[in-house]
Design a protein around this motif. Structure first.
Motif, PDB file in Angstrom:
ATOM      1  N   LEU A   1      -3.443  25.758  13.696  1.00 33.74           N
ATOM      2  CA  LEU A   1      -2.604  25.335  12.572  1.00 33.74           C
ATOM      3  C   LEU A   1      -3.319  24.335  11.668  1.00 33.74           C
ATOM      4  N   PHE A   2      -4.002  23.389  12.290  1.00 30.94           N
ATOM      5  CA  PHE A   2      -4.717  22.356  11.537  1.00 30.94           C
ATOM      6  C   PHE A   2      -5.712  23.002  10.574  1.00 30.94           C
TER       7      PHE A   2
ATOM      8  N   PRO B   1      -5.566  14.218   9.899  1.00 31.48           N
ATOM      9  CA  PRO B   1      -4.471  14.913   9.220  1.00 31.48           C
ATOM     10  C   PRO B   1      -4.631  14.777   7.706  1.00 31.48           C
ATOM     11  N   GLY B   2      -4.369  15.849   6.998  1.00 36.06           N
ATOM     12  CA  GLY B   2      -4.582  15.864   5.563  1.00 36.06           C
ATOM     13  C   GLY B   2      -5.934  16.455   5.202  1.00 36.06           C
ATOM     14  N   GLY B   3      -6.753  16.768   6.219  1.00 38.14           N
ATOM     15  CA  GLY B   3      -8.021  17.432   5.974  1.00 38.14           C
ATOM     16  C   GLY B   3      -9.218  16.526   5.772  1.00 38.14           C
ATOM     17  N   GLY B   4      -9.030  15.191   5.774  1.00 35.03           N
ATOM     18  CA  GLY B   4     -10.167  14.288   5.612  1.00 35.03           C
ATOM     19  C   GLY B   4     -11.092  14.335   6.808  1.00 35.03           C
ATOM     20  N   ARG B   5     -12.379  14.182   6.540  1.00 40.29           N
ATOM     21  CA  ARG B   5     -13.389  14.166   7.604  1.00 40.29           C
ATOM     22  C   ARG B   5     -14.074  12.804   7.604  1.00 40.29           C
TER      23      ARG B   5
ATOM     24  N   GLY C   1      -5.260  20.979   7.409  1.00 41.01           N
ATOM     25  CA  GLY C   1      -4.844  19.691   7.946  1.00 41.01           C
ATOM     26  C   GLY C   1      -3.441  19.269   7.551  1.00 41.01           C
ATOM     27  N   LYS C   2      -2.749  20.095   6.753  1.00 43.16           N
ATOM     28  CA  LYS C   2      -1.388  19.730   6.338  1.00 43.16           C
ATOM     29  C   LYS C   2      -0.375  19.928   7.461  1.00 43.16           C
TER      30      LYS C   2
ATOM     31  N   VAL D   1      -2.658  13.220  15.636  1.00 41.78           N
ATOM     32  CA  VAL D   1      -3.758  13.948  16.260  1.00 41.78           C
ATOM     33  C   VAL D   1      -4.911  14.111  15.267  1.00 41.78           C
ATOM     34  N   LEU D   2      -6.124  13.948  15.782  1.00 37.49           N
ATOM     35  CA  LEU D   2      -7.323  14.273  15.013  1.00 37.49           C
ATOM     36  C   LEU D   2      -8.057  15.377  15.743  1.00 37.49           C
TER      37      LEU D   2
END
Length: 151
Positions: free
Chosen positions: A25-26, A100-104, A31-32, A43-44
């Motif tokens: 899902l992530f 979460p949100g897609g940031g790396r 990441g939304k 969770v990361l």
């Protein structure tokens, strides 16, 4: 040494299945979605390489935001052993996590000790109570890992 009851073993098997679904899902949603499970804990996704296989791996893990650092707990190993992802992570000088949100973020791992570990452990148990329960099944000290940002 006490052994976890069969219900606990089923619980962790379910958690592994949820982890695979969460990772799917992530990634599928950038990441939304999939950034929170395990009872609502954040969770990361931890990127690491298998020490033996050399293959890239992704592990969804509960984390604390201890800005600018992130904190994870090596709780899902065997009763007497740390999990494989912990050994893989500690063998790497640095790696990447997805938030979460897609940031790396590029990070460098280290194990918290002493008063720092105690403070972070209490916070981790506060967001995910099963950590405390799991700790009763093992004589090993469950590591608390601090992920320092890499410039």
């Amino acid at each position: 040494m006490p052994r976890p009851p069969a219900a606990t073993s089923r619980y962790w098997k379910l958690q592994r299945q949820l982890a695979r679904f969460n990772t799917f899902l992530f990634h599928k949603t950038g990441g939304k979605v999939g950034g929170s499970y395990f009872g609502g804990a954040p969770v990361l996704l931890l990127h690491h390489v298998g020490r033996r296989s050399g293959q890239a791996r992704i592990s969804p893990l509960i984390y604390l935001d201890d800005s600018p650092r992130l904190v994870i707990v090596a709780s899902k190993g065997g009763v007497d052993a740390h999990p494989a992802w912990f050994h893989n992570l500690m063998a790497m000088a640095q790696t990447e996590v997805e938030l979460p949100g897609g940031g790396r973020r590029r990070v460098r791992p280290r194990v918290a000790e002493g008063a720092e570990r105690a403070r972070l452990w209490e916070r981790a148990v506060g967001i995910y109570r099963p950590y405390a329960t799991y700790a009763t099944y093992t004589e090993r000290e469950i590591p608390v890992i601090v992920l320092e940002p890499v410039p």
